[in-house]
Design a protein around this motif. Structure first.
Motif, short mmCIF file in Angstrom:
data_model
loop_
_atom_site.label_atom_id
_atom_site.label_comp_id
_atom_site.label_asym_id
_atom_site.label_seq_id
_atom_site.Cartn_x
_atom_site.Cartn_y
_atom_site.Cartn_z
N PHE A 189 0.84 -1.20 0.00
CA PHE A 189 0.00 0.00 0.00
C PHE A 189 0.87 1.24 0.00
CE2 PHE A 189 -2.42 -3.38 1.86
CZ PHE A 189 -3.72 -3.18 1.41
N GLN A 190 0.38 2.29 -0.64
CA GLN A 190 1.13 3.55 -0.55
C GLN A 190 0.99 4.10 0.86
OE1 GLN A 190 0.67 6.33 -3.76
NE2 GLN A 190 1.96 7.85 -2.77
N LEU A 191 2.09 4.63 1.37
CA LEU A 191 2.10 5.21 2.71
C LEU A 191 1.84 6.72 2.59
CD1 LEU A 191 2.92 4.68 5.78
CD2 LEU A 191 5.15 5.58 5.12
N ARG A 192 0.76 7.17 3.20
CA ARG A 192 0.47 8.61 3.16
C ARG A 192 1.18 9.35 4.28
NH1 ARG A 192 -5.16 7.68 2.63
NH2 ARG A 192 -5.47 8.88 4.53
N GLN A 193 1.19 8.70 5.45
CA GLN A 193 1.77 9.36 6.61
C GLN A 193 2.19 8.32 7.65
OE1 GLN A 193 -0.95 11.91 8.70
NE2 GLN A 193 0.64 13.16 9.62
N LEU A 194 3.21 8.64 8.41
CA LEU A 194 3.64 7.78 9.51
C LEU A 194 3.68 8.65 10.76
CD1 LEU A 194 4.56 4.89 10.03
CD2 LEU A 194 6.90 5.56 9.50
N VAL A 195 2.86 8.29 11.74
CA VAL A 195 2.74 9.11 12.95
C VAL A 195 3.33 8.33 14.12
CG1 VAL A 195 1.17 10.52 14.34
CG2 VAL A 195 0.53 9.88 12.00
N GLU A 196 4.35 8.89 14.76
CA GLU A 196 5.04 8.17 15.83
C GLU A 196 4.20 8.16 17.11
OE1 GLU A 196 7.87 5.82 17.43
OE2 GLU A 196 7.81 6.44 15.34
N LYS A 197 3.82 6.97 17.59
CA LYS A 197 3.12 6.75 18.86
C LYS A 197 1.98 7.75 19.10
CE LYS A 197 7.32 4.74 20.75
NZ LYS A 197 8.49 4.84 21.58
N PRO A 198 0.97 7.76 18.22
CA PRO A 198 -0.08 8.77 18.34
C PRO A 198 -1.09 8.51 19.46
CG PRO A 198 -0.57 7.29 16.53
CD PRO A 198 0.76 6.87 17.07
N GLY A 199 -1.14 7.26 19.97
CA GLY A 199 -2.18 6.93 20.95
C GLY A 199 -3.48 6.58 20.25
N GLU A 200 -4.38 5.94 21.00
CA GLU A 200 -5.62 5.39 20.44
C GLU A 200 -6.46 6.46 19.74
OE1 GLU A 200 -9.22 2.40 21.93
OE2 GLU A 200 -7.71 3.12 23.35
N GLU A 201 -6.60 7.63 20.40
CA GLU A 201 -7.48 8.68 19.89
C GLU A 201 -7.03 9.19 18.51
OE1 GLU A 201 -10.35 9.83 21.72
OE2 GLU A 201 -9.73 7.90 22.59
N ASN A 202 -5.72 9.35 18.34
CA ASN A 202 -5.20 10.01 17.13
C ASN A 202 -4.64 9.04 16.09
OD1 ASN A 202 -5.71 12.56 18.39
ND2 ASN A 202 -3.83 12.27 19.58
N ALA A 203 -4.78 7.74 16.35
CA ALA A 203 -4.21 6.77 15.41
C ALA A 203 -4.93 6.84 14.06
CB ALA A 203 -4.32 5.36 15.99
N PRO A 204 -4.16 6.97 12.96
CA PRO A 204 -4.79 7.06 11.64
C PRO A 204 -5.33 5.72 11.13
CG PRO A 204 -2.40 7.11 11.42
CD PRO A 204 -2.69 7.10 12.89
N SER A 205 -4.94 4.62 11.78
CA SER A 205 -5.35 3.28 11.33
C SER A 205 -4.95 2.28 12.42
CB SER A 205 -4.62 2.91 10.04
OG SER A 205 -3.24 2.69 10.31
N THR A 206 -5.10 1.00 12.12
CA THR A 206 -4.59 -0.03 13.04
C THR A 206 -3.30 -0.63 12.48
OG1 THR A 206 -6.03 -1.62 11.90
CG2 THR A 206 -6.86 -0.68 13.95
N TYR A 207 -2.68 0.08 11.53
CA TYR A 207 -1.49 -0.45 10.88
C TYR A 207 -0.23 0.15 11.49
CZ TYR A 207 -5.26 -1.47 7.66
OH TYR A 207 -6.44 -1.89 7.12
N ALA A 208 0.62 -0.71 12.03
CA ALA A 208 1.82 -0.24 12.71
C ALA A 208 3.05 -0.56 11.88
CB ALA A 208 1.94 -0.92 14.08
N SER A 209 4.00 0.36 11.93
CA SER A 209 5.30 0.16 11.29
C SER A 209 6.21 -0.54 12.30
CB SER A 209 5.88 1.52 10.91
OG SER A 209 7.26 1.43 10.68
#
Length: 293
Positions: A189-209
């Motif tokens: 999949f194309q990666l749009r964004q990678l957010v370091e340790k965002p927490g449950e509220e701010n997680a963009p997905s359930t996909y972890a790097s």
């Protein structure tokens, strides 16, 4: 599509102190913790070699000598094993040293962070060559090695590829979480964004790097700008995120079971899971566990 340049080098980040495993790691690097009879770092080297890597660059901290010794020839030990009629074991020991060409670099410089080892090893990477990056304490149990899966995705896209797994949203404070875009097939999949340790509220997905990257050299200038995060560290996640804003970066869902050996419980699970897969003692061990529980 154009023929992409094949990766032949892997950087393994192995400078962590391993404080969770003290006192065991006082004199021995945590990367040498055994998964039964092979150190974690050897599992990672073997998967890189399976993907065509010929040069392994290990970026280490103190107590690294055990790693060097492990991947070196030991003529005395080999001779003694052969003398005792244990030729197969001698061959096995010899083969470890012949897996690849090993290069050792001491990690240095600040700001620290998991992107630092790449800057330390940068002079060994050509301007046009892709390279693998692995952390020395996590691995996958999979029929196709993770490094091979990453390489296949790179061959399809010609761009940097990161390893993805699915996690529970409540664990989004432990991982870099990925926002993904277009599906190009084969679980890539194309990666749009990678957010370091965002927490449950701010997680963009359930996909972890998780550990395991095949990076194109255009990430090197981004890492070299040494932008620090809120902890004052330079992280690979931040640089990958920046690259994803400028160019295409892909995430590959890795088929297999991910193991992190970074704390006692996860390490124990990894050892048990690998043991249960053994042709030699897996069934007996499973029986023992059933009785024990």
């Amino acid at each position: 599509r154009s023929i992409v340049k094949q990766p032949t080098k892997a950087i393994i980040c192995a400078a962590g102190l391993g404080t969770r495993f003290l006192p065991q790691t006082k004199a021995m690097p945590k990367e040498m913790l055994p998964i039964i009879d092979r150190p974690v770092i050897q599992l990672i080297v073997e998967e890189a070699v399976a993907a065509g890597v010929t040069e392994i660059i290990i970026v280490t901290g103190s107590t690294k000598r055990a790693i060097e010794d492990h991947f070196d020839r030991s003529d005395e030990l080999e001779a003694e094993l052969r003398e005792k009629g244990k030729g197969a074991k001698a061959d096995q020991i010899k083969a470890i040293a012949e897996l690849a060409n090993f290069i050792y670099i001491r990690q240095k410089g600040s700001p620290k962070g998991n992107a630092r080892p790449i800057l330390n090893a940068q002079h060994l990477i050509d301007d046009d060559e892709p390279f693998f990056v692995f952390f020395a304490d996590d691995f996958f149990r999979s029929s196709v090695p993770r490094a091979v899966q990453l390489k296949q995705a790179y061959e399809r896209t010609g761009k940097s590829v990161i390893s993805l797994i699915e996690v529970d949203k409540k664990d989004a404070d432990k991982y870099g979480m990925a926002a993904i875009g277009g599906d190009v097939g084969h679980n890539t999949f194309q990666l749009r964004q990678l957010v370091e340790k965002p927490g449950e509220e701010n997680a963009p997905s359930t996909y972890a790097s998780v550990g395991g990257f095949l990076l194109t050299p255009d990430i090197l200038p981004i890492i070299a700008s040494e932008k620090v995060d809120k902890n004052g560290e330079i992280t690979l996640a931040d640089s990958i995120n920046e690259l994803a804003q400028r160019d295409e970066v892909y995430g590959q869902f890795i088929e297999g079971t991910w193991h992190d050996t970074g704390d006692q419980l996860k390490y124990l699970k990894a050892v048990v899971d690998v043991a249960l897969e053994s042709d030699i003692y897996g069934a007996t061990f499973a029986e023992y566990l059933r009785n024990r529980l």
